[in-house]
Design a protein around this motif. Structure first.
Motif: not given
Lengths: 281, 281, 281
Positions: C64, B42-43, B69, B22, C21
């Motif tokens: 996300t 997308a995690d 993750t 991030y 997100n």
């Protein structure tokens, strides 16, 4: 006097471990690189102790905190304490939710925090619950000004004694105090409140300066003041670059750029502060 | 020769799935858009397979990894493998914590990674544990230079054989190798190490180029070299735009801008590389 | 007419809670500050209700997303509903994975959403599953243009009735409708699709305008149109500043700068829209 603290950062290039929010994390990393330090971000319980162990200092920032990162902050903080690393706490939004207020109080209670860096509403919320934080921004009624400055000197001195930390309140006038001395700093620019991350960036910058000062056996209080003056002067330089069509995005870039280009001489020349001593030395 | 790989990206506009940290995620998304690709981040384990399925390539970046993750990376990687999508692994901070080193090793062991893109300390930490990573930056002692270049050709060739991947080491001199050939690339600028995300951005750029090359049945090794030259040239262009008051924030913007404006002709003209072949072809 | 909505934001300075997100969160915070609002980001179930309670409006953005944040969105949304705060939903990537499509549908079903703001593919995916979203970008085949505009008026009117929300579709031509009226807006610039976050930023901007409009008892539909025109005009202004070496990074900065400098007069002068009424008033 303060310029040497920037030189200390340039010379020691401290590696700072930051457990911080995902809103301003990129700016935090870039301002650490701008001042000559290095950032590493890691927040999983499985690695925060290992990461803290290879760094020189630690920043704990409770914006966008969650139950996982709170546990990570405690683990990293205890490891930092074992290794005698400075810890800077940024109680983002303390007062805005019980979770934030309680978490900040828990961190202050459990860890040997070196510096608590917040806006005046956040610090007041932590000290006595008397302030209603306006989200993550300071409440206008709490503002430090020339009329109430001595009240804030007294307030921060007492809090510094009670918590055993340096108290660093940012605002139009910054107040930075330990139990013996206090700085009032008048650098800065109103545009700094029109970008996100001014406070978060100041906290990691403070961590870099304090970590370097510890390595070079200099005053931690003066290191905090130097970090605040660096940020405030950078805000002034950034504002001076603003063109007619520039807005807060350009200002953010100019602010980071100004930290990148800051010299010890510039810091010494442009720093505007008063120093008050409560002791005889 | 390399310019066609940028054209391939422009023409195929690959959609890249990124499971990434991030800290630099916004820059990663913007550099993909700059080069003509599209990003999707997308995690969550509940959707990574579905997201991978609509994309053409996958980037796995272990900065700010956590237990959720890691599981998502395995799931997405296995789906990508089923679909024969290229996978780029960025082992950010391998060597800095056991979690990162072990996770990177696990991903290399379990997934048919196409390219491992890291700095020299990260790659060495994964190969034999002989390097002590300085946080997320390369250790000076490990640097690739003209004197030790052949040692690195030999090192990366062996590693490429052992792992069955392309090895792509970024630094002042980049080394990119499979078991048959190696590129040494001399584009770039020292300011690239003064912003966060140079490495992460290079990894997603590599994913875009490799994905496009796979679609157009071109060499994956040359695609990686083209991505590295694009990034290095962009660093040079960005540095050439730096004004007196500019710092690392402006540099970051100029870097992305330069990728946005890069043409195949510019890439062919400015690319500085040597190509070594270990086979007779 | 629309200029007064920007004035409303400037005068009421709404505090907006965003569960969003981590890709574009920094830009979302800065655009809220640019338009005169204030952002707060908080996504932990332990605090989202408290944070919503001190704010004036709520943005829910499913980019996300994960299982924790979905639960937080429901909690925050129910608190917002209790307090009669406007809620803007951004169904990022609806259609790209079942998790996203289902989550968006769940939020529309369980919460009194005020505005659903998405691209045409996302909205179509939610309405009937007939569109295949290209990642987080709109599918070219779905594009709103002058030829199919009346079909989209009809489509959005029906959807607005079915969901009880304002439907706000962004694209080359934006369509914003409730059951009685629809706006078609023609501001904007193609470069807006070359940065990440155009849509996310538009959603939080919409939340700010709608929150201010609610406080000042103005039309929520017009508030959404005003937010869309602000963003589109900002894109036009940003494009006009682009120099030869500028790319998408500079464009992003110019876009935020333009929102920062937008005046009510500029908004009224440059807004390009048609208004269609389905009722007699």
């Amino acid at each position: 006097m303060l310029g040497q603290y920037l030189e200390g950062v340039h010379e020691t290039a401290p590696l700072i471990h930051n457990i911080t929010n995902y809103v301003t994390v990129n700016d935090c990393a870039n301002i650490l690189l701008a001042c000559g330090a290095s950032p590493i971000m890691a927040d999983d319980q499985a690695e925060v102790e290992a990461i803290t162990a290879i760094c020189g200092g630690l920043t704990l920032n409770i914006g966008t905190l969650n139950s996982n990162t709170i546990a990570s902050m405690i683990l990293a903080g205890k490891k930092a304490a074992q290794l005698d690393h400075p810890i800077v706490l940024d109680p983002v939004g303390a007062g805005a939710s019980p979770l934030r207020t309680q978490t900040a109080a828990e961190l202050i209670g459990k860890l040997p925090i070196t510096v608590v860096r917040g806006n005046v509403s956040e610090i007041k919320a932590l000290s006595d619950g008397s302030s209603l934080t306006h989200g993550v921004d300071a409440n206008a009624a709490d503002k430090v000004n020339d009329d109430n400055l001595w009240e804030y000197f007294s307030f921060t001195k007492k809090l510094a004694e009670a918590w055993g930390t340096i108290i660093a309140i940012s605002g139009e006038i910054d107040v930075i105090a330990n139990k013996d001395k206090a700085f009032a700093i008048k650098n800065g620019h109103p545009l700094m409140s029109r970008i996100t991350g001014s406070g978060c960036m100041l906290s990691v910058l403070t961590a870099a300066y304090v970590t370097a000062a510890k390595k070079t056996q200099n005053s931690l209080l003066e290191a905090v003041a130097a970090a605040f003056c660096t940020m405030g002067i950078a805000g002034e330089v950034a504002a001076s670059r603003m063109g007619e069509m520039d807005g807060n995005a350009s200002f953010r870039n100019y602010l980071l750029d100004a930290v990148f280009n800051m010299t010890a001489e510039e810091l010494d020349t442009k720093a505007k502060y008063e120093l008050v001593s409560y002791t005889d030395d």
